[in-house]
Design a protein around this motif. Structure first.
Motif, PDB file in Angstrom:
ATOM      1  N   ASP A  84      33.093  39.017  34.364  1.00  0.00           N
ATOM      2  CA  ASP A  84      32.596  40.143  33.588  1.00  0.00           C
ATOM      3  C   ASP A  84      31.692  39.615  32.478  1.00  0.00           C
ATOM      4  O   ASP A  84      31.924  38.546  31.922  1.00  0.00           O
ATOM      5  CB  ASP A  84      33.783  40.902  32.980  1.00  0.00           C
ATOM      6  CG  ASP A  84      33.460  42.353  32.687  1.00  0.00           C
ATOM      7  OD1 ASP A  84      32.679  42.946  33.441  1.00  0.00           O
ATOM      8  OD2 ASP A  84      34.000  42.891  31.706  1.00  0.00           O
ATOM      9  N   ASP A 123      25.187  39.401  34.342  1.00  0.00           N
ATOM     10  CA  ASP A 123      24.262  40.205  35.148  1.00  0.00           C
ATOM     11  C   ASP A 123      23.555  39.272  36.118  1.00  0.00           C
ATOM     12  O   ASP A 123      22.679  38.494  35.736  1.00  0.00           O
ATOM     13  CB  ASP A 123      23.246  40.909  34.255  1.00  0.00           C
ATOM     14  CG  ASP A 123      22.305  41.833  35.048  1.00  0.00           C
ATOM     15  OD1 ASP A 123      22.329  41.797  36.294  1.00  0.00           O
ATOM     16  OD2 ASP A 123      21.539  42.575  34.411  1.00  0.00           O
ATOM     17  N   ARG A 166      34.574  37.451  30.699  1.00  0.00           N
ATOM     18  CA  ARG A 166      35.998  37.621  30.993  1.00  0.00           C
ATOM     19  C   ARG A 166      36.221  37.468  32.498  1.00  0.00           C
ATOM     20  O   ARG A 166      35.363  37.837  33.296  1.00  0.00           O
ATOM     21  CB  ARG A 166      36.503  39.012  30.595  1.00  0.00           C
ATOM     22  CG  ARG A 166      36.458  39.358  29.125  1.00  0.00           C
ATOM     23  CD  ARG A 166      37.099  40.725  28.898  1.00  0.00           C
ATOM     24  NE  ARG A 166      37.042  41.161  27.496  1.00  0.00           N
ATOM     25  CZ  ARG A 166      36.068  41.878  26.973  1.00  0.00           C
ATOM     26  NH1 ARG A 166      35.036  42.237  27.738  1.00  0.00           N
ATOM     27  NH2 ARG A 166      36.103  42.247  25.704  1.00  0.00           N
ATOM     28  N   ARG A 167      37.380  36.988  32.852  1.00  0.00           N
ATOM     29  CA  ARG A 167      37.821  36.996  34.252  1.00  0.00           C
ATOM     30  C   ARG A 167      38.687  38.230  34.440  1.00  0.00           C
ATOM     31  O   ARG A 167      39.748  38.359  33.835  1.00  0.00           O
ATOM     32  CB  ARG A 167      38.612  35.720  34.566  1.00  0.00           C
ATOM     33  CG  ARG A 167      39.274  35.690  35.941  1.00  0.00           C
ATOM     34  CD  ARG A 167      40.150  34.441  36.026  1.00  0.00           C
ATOM     35  NE  ARG A 167      40.908  34.332  37.270  1.00  0.00           N
ATOM     36  CZ  ARG A 167      42.157  34.776  37.422  1.00  0.00           C
ATOM     37  NH1 ARG A 167      42.771  35.425  36.430  1.00  0.00           N
ATOM     38  NH2 ARG A 167      42.788  34.599  38.569  1.00  0.00           N
ATOM     39  N   THR A 168      38.244  39.130  35.279  1.00  0.00           N
ATOM     40  CA  THR A 168      38.975  40.383  35.479  1.00  0.00           C
ATOM     41  C   THR A 168      39.777  40.401  36.773  1.00  0.00           C
ATOM     42  O   THR A 168      40.590  41.302  36.974  1.00  0.00           O
ATOM     43  CB  THR A 168      37.997  41.570  35.486  1.00  0.00           C
ATOM     44  OG1 THR A 168      37.019  41.366  36.524  1.00  0.00           O
ATOM     45  CG2 THR A 168      37.289  41.692  34.138  1.00  0.00           C
TER      46      THR A 168
END
Length: 343
Positions: free
Chosen positions: A88, A91, A116-118
Protein backbone atom coordinates in the motif's frame (compact mmCIF):
# COMPACT_ATOMS: atom_id res chain seq x y z
CA UNK A 1 29.87 -33.03 11.86
CA UNK A 2 31.83 -32.88 8.61
CA UNK A 3 28.68 -33.62 6.62
CA UNK A 4 27.16 -30.34 7.85
CA UNK A 5 30.17 -28.27 6.84
CA UNK A 6 30.13 -26.15 3.68
CA UNK A 7 26.39 -26.36 3.12
CA UNK A 8 25.69 -25.31 -0.46
CA UNK A 9 22.89 -22.98 -1.40
CA UNK A 10 21.71 -20.62 -4.13
CA UNK A 11 21.28 -16.86 -3.98
CA UNK A 12 17.64 -17.13 -5.03
CA UNK A 13 16.62 -17.24 -8.66
CA UNK A 14 16.91 -20.07 -11.19
CA UNK A 15 16.23 -19.85 -14.96
CA UNK A 16 12.56 -19.60 -15.81
CA UNK A 17 11.45 -21.86 -18.71
CA UNK A 18 10.96 -20.30 -22.14
CA UNK A 19 7.35 -21.46 -22.10
CA UNK A 20 6.76 -19.39 -18.95
CA UNK A 21 8.45 -16.07 -19.73
CA UNK A 22 9.70 -14.24 -22.80
CA UNK A 23 13.37 -14.62 -21.99
CA UNK A 24 14.48 -12.44 -24.90
CA UNK A 25 12.47 -9.56 -23.45
CA UNK A 26 13.66 -10.38 -19.94
CA UNK A 27 17.30 -10.31 -21.03
CA UNK A 28 17.03 -6.56 -21.61
CA UNK A 29 15.72 -5.57 -18.18
CA UNK A 30 15.57 -5.99 -14.43
CA UNK A 31 12.04 -4.64 -13.96
CA UNK A 32 11.18 -2.24 -11.11
CA UNK A 33 7.53 -1.83 -12.17
CA UNK A 34 5.33 -4.80 -13.06
CA UNK A 35 5.88 -6.04 -16.64
CA UNK A 36 3.04 -8.51 -17.08
CA UNK A 37 3.70 -8.87 -20.80
CA UNK A 38 6.80 -10.91 -19.89
CA UNK A 39 4.57 -13.89 -19.10
CA UNK A 40 3.75 -16.20 -22.02
CA UNK A 41 0.91 -17.96 -20.18
CA UNK A 42 -2.59 -16.42 -20.01
CA UNK A 43 -3.60 -15.06 -16.61
CA UNK A 44 -6.16 -17.83 -16.03
CA UNK A 45 -3.44 -20.50 -16.16
CA UNK A 46 -0.45 -18.51 -14.90
CA UNK A 47 -0.41 -19.69 -11.29
CA UNK A 48 -0.59 -23.33 -12.38
CA UNK A 49 2.26 -22.77 -14.84
CA UNK A 50 4.33 -21.04 -12.17
CA UNK A 51 3.71 -23.99 -9.83
CA UNK A 52 5.00 -26.38 -12.47
CA UNK A 53 8.06 -24.24 -13.14
CA UNK A 54 8.74 -24.06 -9.40
CA UNK A 55 8.71 -27.85 -9.19
CA UNK A 56 11.27 -27.99 -12.01
CA UNK A 57 13.52 -25.56 -10.16
CA UNK A 58 13.26 -27.41 -6.85
CA UNK A 59 13.99 -30.77 -8.48
CA UNK A 60 16.98 -29.37 -10.39
CA UNK A 61 18.48 -28.03 -7.16
CA UNK A 62 17.85 -31.34 -5.40
CA UNK A 63 19.32 -33.38 -8.28
CA UNK A 64 22.36 -31.13 -8.36
CA UNK A 65 22.93 -31.82 -4.67
CA UNK A 66 22.21 -28.36 -3.21
CA UNK A 67 21.67 -28.43 0.55
CA UNK A 68 19.54 -25.28 1.03
CA UNK A 69 17.07 -24.75 -1.82
CA UNK A 70 14.71 -21.95 -2.87
CA UNK A 71 11.64 -21.83 -5.10
CA UNK A 72 13.82 -20.43 -7.90
CA UNK A 73 11.74 -17.22 -7.82
CA UNK A 74 9.67 -18.59 -10.69
CA UNK A 75 6.74 -16.28 -9.89
CA UNK A 76 8.78 -13.07 -10.13
CA UNK A 77 9.57 -10.75 -12.99
CA UNK A 78 12.53 -9.52 -10.96
CA UNK A 79 13.91 -10.21 -7.50
CA UNK A 80 12.22 -7.11 -6.10
CA UNK A 81 9.26 -5.84 -8.10
CA UNK A 82 6.64 -8.45 -7.11
CA UNK A 83 6.91 -7.64 -3.42
CA UNK A 84 7.70 -3.94 -3.79
CA UNK A 85 4.71 -3.13 -5.99
CA UNK A 86 2.22 -5.07 -3.83
CA UNK A 87 2.52 -2.68 -0.88
CA UNK A 88 0.00 0.00 0.00
CA UNK A 89 1.21 3.52 -0.79
CA UNK A 90 2.75 2.48 -4.12
CA UNK A 91 1.48 3.59 -7.54
CA UNK A 92 2.73 1.13 -10.13
CA UNK A 93 0.18 2.09 -12.79
CA UNK A 94 1.57 5.59 -13.34
CA UNK A 95 5.35 5.11 -12.97
CA UNK A 96 7.98 7.75 -12.51
CA UNK A 97 11.59 7.63 -13.62
CA UNK A 98 14.98 7.58 -11.99
CA UNK A 99 18.29 8.23 -13.75
CA UNK A 100 21.34 6.16 -12.94
CA UNK A 101 24.96 7.29 -12.83
CA UNK A 102 25.45 6.83 -16.58
CA UNK A 103 22.30 8.74 -17.51
CA UNK A 104 20.06 5.73 -18.22
CA UNK A 105 16.42 6.27 -17.29
CA UNK A 106 14.40 3.48 -15.66
CA UNK A 107 10.63 3.36 -15.02
CA UNK A 108 9.98 2.94 -11.30
CA UNK A 109 6.94 2.90 -9.00
CA UNK A 110 5.92 6.15 -7.32
CA UNK A 111 5.50 6.38 -3.55
CA UNK A 112 2.26 8.31 -3.10
CA UNK A 113 1.28 7.37 0.48
CA UNK A 114 2.45 5.64 3.62
CA UNK A 115 3.99 2.27 2.80
CA UNK A 116 2.12 -0.60 4.45
CA UNK A 117 1.79 -4.34 3.95
CA UNK A 118 -1.92 -5.07 3.87
CA UNK A 119 -1.78 -8.74 2.87
CA UNK A 120 0.71 -11.62 2.48
CA UNK A 121 2.65 -11.51 -0.78
CA UNK A 122 5.06 -14.46 -0.84
CA UNK A 123 3.23 -16.67 1.67
CA UNK A 124 1.84 -19.12 -0.88
CA UNK A 125 5.30 -19.29 -2.52
CA UNK A 126 6.78 -20.48 0.77
CA UNK A 127 3.93 -22.88 1.49
CA UNK A 128 4.37 -24.44 -1.95
CA UNK A 129 8.14 -24.73 -1.51
CA UNK A 130 7.81 -26.27 1.95
CA UNK A 131 5.29 -28.84 0.76
CA UNK A 132 7.51 -29.94 -2.13
CA UNK A 133 10.94 -30.45 -0.57
CA UNK A 134 12.31 -32.03 2.58
CA UNK A 135 15.55 -30.04 2.29
CA UNK A 136 16.32 -26.84 4.13
CA UNK A 137 14.30 -24.14 2.40
CA UNK A 138 15.19 -20.46 1.98
CA UNK A 139 13.05 -17.64 0.66
CA UNK A 140 14.23 -14.20 -0.39
CA UNK A 141 12.77 -10.74 0.09
CA UNK A 142 13.92 -7.43 -1.39
CA UNK A 143 15.71 -5.41 1.27
CA UNK A 144 14.27 -2.13 2.55
CA UNK A 145 17.26 -0.02 1.54
CA UNK A 146 17.22 -1.36 -2.02
CA UNK A 147 13.47 -0.86 -2.41
CA UNK A 148 13.92 2.74 -1.27
CA UNK A 149 16.44 3.27 -4.08
CA UNK A 150 14.10 1.88 -6.74
CA UNK A 151 11.20 4.33 -6.46
CA UNK A 152 10.26 7.95 -7.06
CA UNK A 153 9.37 9.31 -3.62
CA UNK A 154 6.50 11.78 -3.84
CA UNK A 155 5.26 11.39 -0.26
CA UNK A 156 7.90 11.04 2.46
CA UNK A 157 10.65 13.42 1.33
CA UNK A 158 12.72 11.54 3.92
CA UNK A 159 14.50 8.46 2.59
CA UNK A 160 15.25 6.99 6.01
CA UNK A 161 11.64 7.27 7.20
CA UNK A 162 10.45 5.68 3.96
CA UNK A 163 12.90 2.80 4.29
CA UNK A 164 11.87 2.21 7.90
CA UNK A 165 8.31 1.66 6.68
CA UNK A 166 9.61 -0.69 3.98
CA UNK A 167 11.48 -2.51 6.75
CA UNK A 168 8.33 -2.89 8.84
CA UNK A 169 6.52 -4.37 5.84
CA UNK A 170 9.37 -6.79 5.14
CA UNK A 171 9.44 -7.82 8.81
CA UNK A 172 5.72 -8.62 8.84
CA UNK A 173 6.11 -10.73 5.71
CA UNK A 174 9.21 -12.49 7.02
CA UNK A 175 7.44 -13.58 10.22
CA UNK A 176 4.63 -15.12 8.17
CA UNK A 177 7.18 -16.90 5.97
CA UNK A 178 8.86 -18.42 9.02
CA UNK A 179 5.47 -19.69 10.24
CA UNK A 180 5.00 -21.26 6.79
CA UNK A 181 8.21 -23.26 7.18
CA UNK A 182 11.09 -21.09 5.97
CA UNK A 183 14.38 -22.34 7.40
CA UNK A 184 16.29 -19.26 6.19
CA UNK A 185 15.20 -15.69 5.36
CA UNK A 186 17.36 -13.66 2.96
CA UNK A 187 17.23 -9.94 2.20
CA UNK A 188 18.52 -8.88 -1.21
CA UNK A 189 20.35 -5.55 -0.85
CA UNK A 190 22.42 -5.01 -4.02
CA UNK A 191 21.93 -1.22 -3.86
CA UNK A 192 24.09 -0.98 -0.74
CA UNK A 193 27.09 -0.79 -3.04
CA UNK A 194 25.38 1.59 -5.51
CA UNK A 195 24.86 4.28 -2.91
CA UNK A 196 27.36 3.54 -0.13
CA UNK A 197 27.31 7.02 1.40
CA UNK A 198 23.56 6.96 1.98
CA UNK A 199 23.84 3.33 3.09
CA UNK A 200 26.33 4.30 5.79
CA UNK A 201 23.77 6.69 7.27
CA UNK A 202 20.92 4.27 7.90
CA UNK A 203 21.12 0.95 5.99
CA UNK A 204 22.09 -1.18 8.99
CA UNK A 205 19.27 0.41 11.01
CA UNK A 206 16.60 -0.48 8.43
CA UNK A 207 18.04 -3.96 7.83
CA UNK A 208 17.90 -4.66 11.56
CA UNK A 209 14.28 -3.50 11.65
CA UNK A 210 13.44 -5.83 8.75
CA UNK A 211 15.00 -8.81 10.55
CA UNK A 212 13.73 -7.97 14.02
CA UNK A 213 12.52 -10.92 16.09
CA UNK A 214 13.15 -13.63 13.48
CA UNK A 215 14.08 -17.00 14.96
CA UNK A 216 15.66 -18.61 11.87
CA UNK A 217 19.03 -17.85 10.23
CA UNK A 218 18.96 -14.58 8.30
CA UNK A 219 21.08 -13.45 5.36
CA UNK A 220 21.88 -10.14 3.69
CA UNK A 221 22.91 -10.55 0.04
CA UNK A 222 24.81 -7.83 -1.79
CA UNK A 223 26.41 -8.01 -5.19
CA UNK A 224 27.59 -5.95 -8.16
CA UNK A 225 24.56 -6.82 -10.30
CA UNK A 226 23.58 -9.65 -12.63
CA UNK A 227 26.46 -10.68 -14.90
CA UNK A 228 24.06 -10.66 -17.87
CA UNK A 229 23.12 -7.04 -17.19
CA UNK A 230 26.31 -5.52 -15.74
CA UNK A 231 28.79 -6.19 -18.52
CA UNK A 232 32.52 -5.61 -18.39
CA UNK A 233 34.76 -5.56 -15.36
CA UNK A 234 33.37 -5.44 -11.84
CA UNK A 235 35.00 -3.79 -8.83
CA UNK A 236 37.33 -5.94 -6.77
CA UNK A 237 35.95 -4.64 -3.48
CA UNK A 238 32.73 -3.45 -1.85
CA UNK A 239 32.35 0.19 -0.81
CA UNK A 240 29.82 -0.92 1.81
CA UNK A 241 30.63 -4.22 3.54
CA UNK A 242 32.40 -3.97 6.92
CA UNK A 243 29.39 -2.00 8.22
CA UNK A 244 27.27 -5.15 7.92
CA UNK A 245 29.19 -6.64 10.84
CA UNK A 246 26.89 -4.43 12.95
CA UNK A 247 23.72 -5.91 11.48
CA UNK A 248 21.77 -8.65 13.25
CA UNK A 249 21.90 -10.86 10.14
CA UNK A 250 23.79 -14.06 10.89
CA UNK A 251 25.05 -14.45 7.31
CA UNK A 252 26.42 -12.08 4.68
CA UNK A 253 26.25 -13.16 1.03
CA UNK A 254 28.83 -11.75 -1.38
CA UNK A 255 29.95 -12.47 -4.91
CA UNK A 256 33.65 -13.18 -5.35
CA UNK A 257 34.15 -15.46 -8.37
CA UNK A 258 33.52 -13.04 -11.24
CA UNK A 259 35.01 -9.89 -9.66
CA UNK A 260 37.97 -11.84 -8.20
CA UNK A 261 37.23 -10.22 -4.87
CA UNK A 262 40.06 -9.73 -2.38
CA UNK A 263 38.82 -12.15 0.27
CA UNK A 264 40.79 -10.39 2.96
CA UNK A 265 37.62 -8.32 3.44
CA UNK A 266 36.02 -11.34 5.09
CA UNK A 267 38.04 -10.65 8.22
CA UNK A 268 35.97 -7.48 8.69
CA UNK A 269 32.79 -9.53 9.00
CA UNK A 270 33.71 -11.79 11.90
CA UNK A 271 31.83 -13.44 13.53
CA UNK A 272 29.28 -13.67 10.66
CA UNK A 273 28.83 -16.71 8.49
CA UNK A 274 29.67 -16.02 4.86
CA UNK A 275 27.65 -17.14 1.86
CA UNK A 276 30.56 -17.07 -0.56
CA UNK A 277 30.00 -16.72 -4.30
CA UNK A 278 32.26 -19.30 -5.97
CA UNK A 279 30.38 -19.73 -9.28
CA UNK A 280 31.12 -17.13 -12.00
CA UNK A 281 27.85 -16.35 -13.77
CA UNK A 282 29.59 -14.34 -16.52
CA UNK A 283 31.47 -17.45 -17.64
CA UNK A 284 29.31 -19.52 -20.02
CA UNK A 285 31.43 -22.56 -19.22
CA UNK A 286 30.71 -24.89 -16.33
CA UNK A 287 33.30 -24.92 -13.57
CA UNK A 288 34.97 -28.16 -12.59
CA UNK A 289 34.43 -29.38 -9.04
CA UNK A 290 38.18 -28.91 -8.53
CA UNK A 291 37.99 -25.22 -9.48
CA UNK A 292 35.02 -24.75 -7.15
CA UNK A 293 36.97 -26.41 -4.35
CA UNK A 294 39.92 -24.11 -5.02
CA UNK A 295 37.69 -21.04 -4.71
CA UNK A 296 36.20 -22.33 -1.47
CA UNK A 297 39.70 -22.99 -0.12
CA UNK A 298 40.56 -19.36 -0.81
CA UNK A 299 37.71 -18.35 1.46
CA UNK A 300 38.81 -20.83 4.13
CA UNK A 301 42.04 -18.85 4.54
CA UNK A 302 39.94 -16.20 6.29
CA UNK A 303 36.77 -17.98 7.45
CA UNK A 304 36.59 -21.45 9.08
CA UNK A 305 34.63 -24.08 7.11
CA UNK A 306 31.82 -24.15 9.66
CA UNK A 307 31.12 -20.51 8.77
CA UNK A 308 31.23 -20.83 4.97
CA UNK A 309 28.26 -21.58 2.71
CA UNK A 310 29.37 -21.92 -0.94
CA UNK A 311 26.94 -20.45 -3.49
CA UNK A 312 26.78 -18.88 -6.94
CA UNK A 313 27.79 -15.22 -7.13
CA UNK A 314 24.22 -14.04 -7.71
CA UNK A 315 20.84 -15.20 -8.94
CA UNK A 316 20.93 -17.56 -11.94
CA UNK A 317 17.80 -16.14 -13.61
CA UNK A 318 19.51 -15.05 -16.82
CA UNK A 319 21.49 -18.25 -17.52
CA UNK A 320 20.47 -21.08 -19.85
CA UNK A 321 18.91 -23.77 -17.66
CA UNK A 322 21.41 -26.47 -18.66
CA UNK A 323 24.28 -24.16 -17.75
CA UNK A 324 22.71 -23.28 -14.40
CA UNK A 325 22.17 -26.94 -13.55
CA UNK A 326 25.74 -27.85 -14.51
CA UNK A 327 27.15 -25.05 -12.40
CA UNK A 328 25.07 -26.08 -9.38
CA UNK A 329 26.21 -29.69 -9.78
CA UNK A 330 29.84 -28.53 -9.85
CA UNK A 331 29.16 -26.41 -6.76
CA UNK A 332 27.81 -29.40 -4.82
CA UNK A 333 30.61 -31.70 -5.99
CA UNK A 334 33.32 -29.15 -5.21
CA UNK A 335 32.01 -28.71 -1.67
CA UNK A 336 31.85 -32.51 -1.29
CA UNK A 337 35.54 -32.78 -2.24
CA UNK A 338 36.48 -30.45 0.58
CA UNK A 339 34.20 -32.18 3.08
CA UNK A 340 36.13 -35.40 2.46
CA UNK A 341 39.41 -33.59 3.13
CA UNK A 342 38.00 -32.20 6.38
CA UNK A 343 36.83 -35.54 7.76
Amino acid sequence: MASTLLQTTVVGSYPQPDWLVNREMLSKMVPRTRVRELWRVPEAFLEQAQDDATLLAIRDMERAGIDIVTDGEMRRESYSNRFATALDGIDDEHPGEITNRVGQKTPVPRVVGKIRRTKPIELRDMQFLRSNTDRLAKITLPGPFTMGQQVRDEFYKDAEAMCMDYAAAVNEEAHDLVKAGADVIQLDEPWLRNNPEEAKRYAVKVINRALQGLTVPTVVHLCFGYAAVVRGGKPTGYAFLPQLADSIAQQISIESAQPRLDLGVLKDLAPKKIMLGVIDLADPGIETPQLVAERIRAGMKYVPPDKLLPAPDCGMKYLPRATAFGKLKALAEGAALLRKELQ
